[in-house]
Design a protein around this motif. Sequence first.
Motif, PDB file in Angstrom:
ATOM      1  N   VAL A 262       0.853  -1.187   0.000  1.00  0.00           N
ATOM      2  CA  VAL A 262       0.000   0.000   0.000  1.00  0.00           C
ATOM      3  C   VAL A 262       0.887   1.233   0.000  1.00  0.00           C
ATOM      4  O   VAL A 262       1.824   1.325   0.789  1.00  0.00           O
ATOM      5  CB  VAL A 262      -0.941   0.042   1.228  1.00  0.00           C
ATOM      6  N   ASP A 263       0.594   2.165  -0.887  1.00  0.00           N
ATOM      7  CA  ASP A 263       1.333   3.421  -0.952  1.00  0.00           C
ATOM      8  C   ASP A 263       0.305   4.544  -1.083  1.00  0.00           C
ATOM      9  O   ASP A 263      -0.414   4.615  -2.079  1.00  0.00           O
ATOM     10  CB  ASP A 263       2.276   3.408  -2.154  1.00  0.00           C
ATOM     11  N   VAL A 264       0.197   5.384  -0.067  1.00  0.00           N
ATOM     12  CA  VAL A 264      -0.813   6.436  -0.027  1.00  0.00           C
ATOM     13  C   VAL A 264      -0.126   7.759   0.258  1.00  0.00           C
ATOM     14  O   VAL A 264       0.557   7.889   1.282  1.00  0.00           O
ATOM     15  CB  VAL A 264      -1.867   6.174   1.070  1.00  0.00           C
ATOM     16  N   GLY A 265      -0.278   8.733  -0.605  1.00  0.00           N
ATOM     17  CA  GLY A 265       0.394  10.001  -0.355  1.00  0.00           C
ATOM     18  C   GLY A 265      -0.219  11.157  -1.115  1.00  0.00           C
ATOM     19  O   GLY A 265      -0.761  10.991  -2.217  1.00  0.00           O
ATOM     20  N   PHE A 266      -0.127  12.341  -0.515  1.00  0.00           N
ATOM     21  CA  PHE A 266      -0.547  13.552  -1.205  1.00  0.00           C
ATOM     22  C   PHE A 266       0.454  13.875  -2.321  1.00  0.00           C
ATOM     23  O   PHE A 266       1.668  13.803  -2.124  1.00  0.00           O
ATOM     24  CB  PHE A 266      -0.592  14.738  -0.240  1.00  0.00           C
ATOM     25  N   THR A 267      -0.063  14.240  -3.483  1.00  0.00           N
ATOM     26  CA  THR A 267       0.770  14.792  -4.536  1.00  0.00           C
ATOM     27  C   THR A 267       0.595  16.307  -4.608  1.00  0.00           C
ATOM     28  O   THR A 267       1.473  17.015  -5.099  1.00  0.00           O
ATOM     29  CB  THR A 267       0.435  14.169  -5.895  1.00  0.00           C
ATOM     30  N   LYS A 268      -0.552  16.794  -4.117  1.00  0.00           N
ATOM     31  CA  LYS A 268      -0.810  18.222  -3.955  1.00  0.00           C
ATOM     32  C   LYS A 268      -1.607  18.392  -2.668  1.00  0.00           C
ATOM     33  O   LYS A 268      -2.467  17.567  -2.352  1.00  0.00           O
ATOM     34  CB  LYS A 268      -1.618  18.786  -5.132  1.00  0.00           C
ATOM     35  N   VAL A 269      -1.341  19.473  -1.935  1.00  0.00           N
ATOM     36  CA  VAL A 269      -2.109  19.726  -0.725  1.00  0.00           C
ATOM     37  C   VAL A 269      -2.102  21.212  -0.408  1.00  0.00           C
ATOM     38  O   VAL A 269      -1.103  21.908  -0.616  1.00  0.00           O
ATOM     39  CB  VAL A 269      -1.560  18.913   0.475  1.00  0.00           C
ATOM     40  N   SER A 270      -3.240  21.720   0.049  1.00  0.00           N
ATOM     41  CA  SER A 270      -3.381  23.101   0.499  1.00  0.00           C
ATOM     42  C   SER A 270      -4.169  23.084   1.795  1.00  0.00           C
ATOM     43  O   SER A 270      -5.131  22.312   1.939  1.00  0.00           O
ATOM     44  CB  SER A 270      -4.118  23.942  -0.546  1.00  0.00           C
ATOM     45  N   PHE A 271      -3.770  23.931   2.744  1.00  0.00           N
ATOM     46  CA  PHE A 271      -4.467  24.006   4.018  1.00  0.00           C
ATOM     47  C   PHE A 271      -5.388  25.221   4.093  1.00  0.00           C
ATOM     48  O   PHE A 271      -5.857  25.592   5.169  1.00  0.00           O
ATOM     49  CB  PHE A 271      -3.458  24.016   5.167  1.00  0.00           C
ATOM     50  N   ASP A 272      -5.694  25.811   2.932  1.00  0.00           N
ATOM     51  CA  ASP A 272      -6.688  26.871   2.874  1.00  0.00           C
ATOM     52  C   ASP A 272      -8.090  26.269   2.964  1.00  0.00           C
ATOM     53  O   ASP A 272      -8.305  25.118   2.560  1.00  0.00           O
ATOM     54  CB  ASP A 272      -6.557  27.666   1.575  1.00  0.00           C
ATOM     55  N   ARG A 273      -9.044  27.050   3.472  1.00  0.00           N
ATOM     56  CA  ARG A 273     -10.419  26.556   3.576  1.00  0.00           C
ATOM     57  C   ARG A 273     -11.039  26.435   2.179  1.00  0.00           C
ATOM     58  O   ARG A 273     -11.040  27.409   1.412  1.00  0.00           O
ATOM     59  CB  ARG A 273     -11.244  27.507   4.431  1.00  0.00           C
ATOM     60  N   PRO A 274     -11.580  25.268   1.821  1.00  0.00           N
ATOM     61  CA  PRO A 274     -12.226  25.120   0.515  1.00  0.00           C
ATOM     62  C   PRO A 274     -13.485  25.985   0.439  1.00  0.00           C
ATOM     63  O   PRO A 274     -14.111  26.296   1.454  1.00  0.00           O
ATOM     64  CB  PRO A 274     -12.584  23.632   0.460  1.00  0.00           C
ATOM     65  N   ALA A 275     -13.872  26.348  -0.773  1.00  0.00           N
ATOM     66  CA  ALA A 275     -15.103  27.107  -0.978  1.00  0.00           C
ATOM     67  C   ALA A 275     -16.298  26.288  -0.509  1.00  0.00           C
ATOM     68  O   ALA A 275     -16.328  25.053  -0.675  1.00  0.00           O
ATOM     69  CB  ALA A 275     -15.262  27.463  -2.456  1.00  0.00           C
ATOM     70  N   ALA A 276     -17.287  26.944   0.079  1.00  0.00           N
ATOM     71  CA  ALA A 276     -18.472  26.256   0.595  1.00  0.00           C
ATOM     72  C   ALA A 276     -19.185  25.473  -0.501  1.00  0.00           C
ATOM     73  O   ALA A 276     -19.763  24.401  -0.260  1.00  0.00           O
ATOM     74  CB  ALA A 276     -19.422  27.261   1.237  1.00  0.00           C
ATOM     75  N   SER A 277     -19.132  25.985  -1.744  1.00  0.00           N
ATOM     76  CA  SER A 277     -19.808  25.322  -2.864  1.00  0.00           C
ATOM     77  C   SER A 277     -19.209  23.953  -3.178  1.00  0.00           C
ATOM     78  O   SER A 277     -19.852  23.130  -3.846  1.00  0.00           O
ATOM     79  CB  SER A 277     -19.736  26.213  -4.108  1.00  0.00           C
ATOM     80  N   THR A 278     -17.991  23.691  -2.701  1.00  0.00           N
ATOM     81  CA  THR A 278     -17.340  22.399  -2.935  1.00  0.00           C
ATOM     82  C   THR A 278     -18.205  21.255  -2.417  1.00  0.00           C
ATOM     83  O   THR A 278     -18.210  20.157  -2.984  1.00  0.00           O
ATOM     84  CB  THR A 278     -15.966  22.363  -2.244  1.00  0.00           C
ATOM     85  N   PHE A 279     -18.949  21.501  -1.343  1.00  0.00           N
ATOM     86  CA  PHE A 279     -19.689  20.446  -0.667  1.00  0.00           C
ATOM     87  C   PHE A 279     -21.183  20.456  -1.002  1.00  0.00           C
ATOM     88  O   PHE A 279     -21.954  19.697  -0.431  1.00  0.00           O
ATOM     89  CB  PHE A 279     -19.488  20.563   0.847  1.00  0.00           C
ATOM     90  N   ASP A 280     -21.576  21.333  -1.939  1.00  0.00           N
ATOM     91  CA  ASP A 280     -22.971  21.351  -2.383  1.00  0.00           C
ATOM     92  C   ASP A 280     -23.206  20.225  -3.385  1.00  0.00           C
ATOM     93  O   ASP A 280     -22.332  19.911  -4.199  1.00  0.00           O
ATOM     94  CB  ASP A 280     -23.306  22.693  -3.054  1.00  0.00           C
ATOM     95  N   PHE A 281     -24.383  19.616  -3.316  1.00  0.00           N
ATOM     96  CA  PHE A 281     -24.714  18.576  -4.298  1.00  0.00           C
ATOM     97  C   PHE A 281     -26.216  18.540  -4.520  1.00  0.00           C
ATOM     98  O   PHE A 281     -27.002  18.526  -3.574  1.00  0.00           O
ATOM     99  CB  PHE A 281     -24.244  17.198  -3.848  1.00  0.00           C
ATOM    100  N   THR A 282     -26.601  18.527  -5.788  1.00  0.00           N
ATOM    101  CA  THR A 282     -27.982  18.329  -6.204  1.00  0.00           C
ATOM    102  C   THR A 282     -27.993  17.232  -7.256  1.00  0.00           C
ATOM    103  O   THR A 282     -27.211  17.294  -8.214  1.00  0.00           O
ATOM    104  CB  THR A 282     -28.575  19.618  -6.814  1.00  0.00           C
ATOM    105  N   PRO A 283     -28.815  16.189  -7.103  1.00  0.00           N
ATOM    106  CA  PRO A 283     -28.834  15.114  -8.096  1.00  0.00           C
ATOM    107  C   PRO A 283     -29.075  15.661  -9.500  1.00  0.00           C
ATOM    108  O   PRO A 283     -29.983  16.474  -9.711  1.00  0.00           O
ATOM    109  CB  PRO A 283     -30.008  14.237  -7.638  1.00  0.00           C
ATOM    110  N   PRO A 284     -28.251  15.256 -10.473  1.00  0.00           N
ATOM    111  CA  PRO A 284     -28.433  15.721 -11.854  1.00  0.00           C
ATOM    112  C   PRO A 284     -29.787  15.287 -12.422  1.00  0.00           C
ATOM    113  O   PRO A 284     -30.376  14.294 -11.975  1.00  0.00           O
ATOM    114  CB  PRO A 284     -27.281  15.062 -12.612  1.00  0.00           C
ATOM    115  N   LYS A 285     -30.256  16.002 -13.398  1.00  0.00           N
ATOM    116  CA  LYS A 285     -31.524  15.665 -14.042  1.00  0.00           C
ATOM    117  C   LYS A 285     -31.453  14.274 -14.653  1.00  0.00           C
ATOM    118  O   LYS A 285     -30.500  13.931 -15.346  1.00  0.00           O
ATOM    119  CB  LYS A 285     -31.843  16.701 -15.120  1.00  0.00           C
ATOM    120  N   GLY A 286     -32.459  13.482 -14.387  1.00  0.00           N
ATOM    121  CA  GLY A 286     -32.537  12.133 -14.938  1.00  0.00           C
ATOM    122  C   GLY A 286     -31.772  11.080 -14.165  1.00  0.00           C
ATOM    123  O   GLY A 286     -31.810   9.893 -14.514  1.00  0.00           O
TER     124      GLY A 286
END
Length: 410
Positions: A262-286
């Motif tokens: 098992v090899d698990v590692g970040f290749t990119k990382v930022s400790f800034d707060r993500p935009a609130a819209s990142t966690f919004d979800f609405t089921p797509p049409k159909g």
Amino acid sequence: MAPYASDDRTTAEPAGDPGPGRRRAARYVVPVTVMGVAAATIGLVPAIASSGDPDLPDITAAQLIEKIAKSDVEQLSGTVKVTTDLGLPDLGGLESSLTSGALGQGGDGSSADPSAKLTELASGTHTLRVAADGPERQKLSLLDGSDEYSLIHNGKNVWGYDSKSNEVFHGTVDEPAGDRGEHQPPATPKDFAEEALKSVDDTTSVTVDGTAQVAGRDAYKLVVKPRQSGSTVGAISIAVDHETGLPLKFTLTPASGGAAVVDVGFTKVSFDRPAASTFDFTPPKGAKVTEEGALEKEAERHAGKDSERPGKAPKSEEDLGKGLDGMKVLGEGWNSVATFDTGGPGLPAGGTGSDLDGFLGSLGDRVKGDFGTGTVFSTRLVNALITEDGTVYVGAVTKDHLVKTADGAK
């Protein structure tokens, strides 16, 4: 750069008790199924891939583990690369069929159900995008070419979306993801590190082995190795961010050597707060939307059909769980072996000439001992013995040690 500290085992107590800091930091990402029993028994490649060897202040192993324990990162975003090579046999699609059957879905479940979809991480190389904003909001996306599977936790809602099939899974939670028992397997270096550090005791060697640069961040390298012979675990290497204490990379190889399990590692990382819209979800049409409760009812319906078939005895979850309720752990430290009774007849002992006997013989090794007869199934890290009478012995130990433990249990 030379190691900063040799063997340091004064950290067993903080590593065994996660404490508020570690529990808080564990909440920052939606967990994903990578592998089961291997999570707590990991190994290492001697050097973490790095683009530099930063000059950082000296630190002891005890201080570095304490730094991990106190890490309170709750906002981040980045990309994680996961490679898993357990050495499982190629079953030609049988594995996915068995997974579907084990979930009781009979092929009628949702492809967006995280318990089924994310088992893909059990083998191969995968790229994940992760984002977190505290214990209430996390998002993880599994990328596969132009297709994407996303798992989103936002408040009380958990959404799974499979773009390939345009299917949606929806569930709810009453507690933050980091405090819940279900859906809690490891997904990031932090998750794996928390499990690995629980193993630190007198059977373990812990050192700091220089520095590395991971995802553009300066990090220390913590190395954990079993002292005991008989374990399939080589060692553990964890790259720890020197500023935040967050594990950035984690690598596992077996004692037998070779490529990482098992090899698990970040290749990119930022400790800034993500935009609130990142966690919004609405089921797509159909999109086909499946509620969590609907999957449970579907499983019950298929279980009822099976019980009506001639020669099919009904089996409830309670029946299937009886063996695990009686699970015992034999041995200690890295050589621990879990054993339980399945409550069933076990596997045929061989020599019957049946197709099933031949198939099982091709996957495992027949063994005999004071326990009777059985079959050992092996991966590069975990060995499991299933006896003819239905007793299971499993651990991150060699086949010889497993058989010896089963003999001693009788």
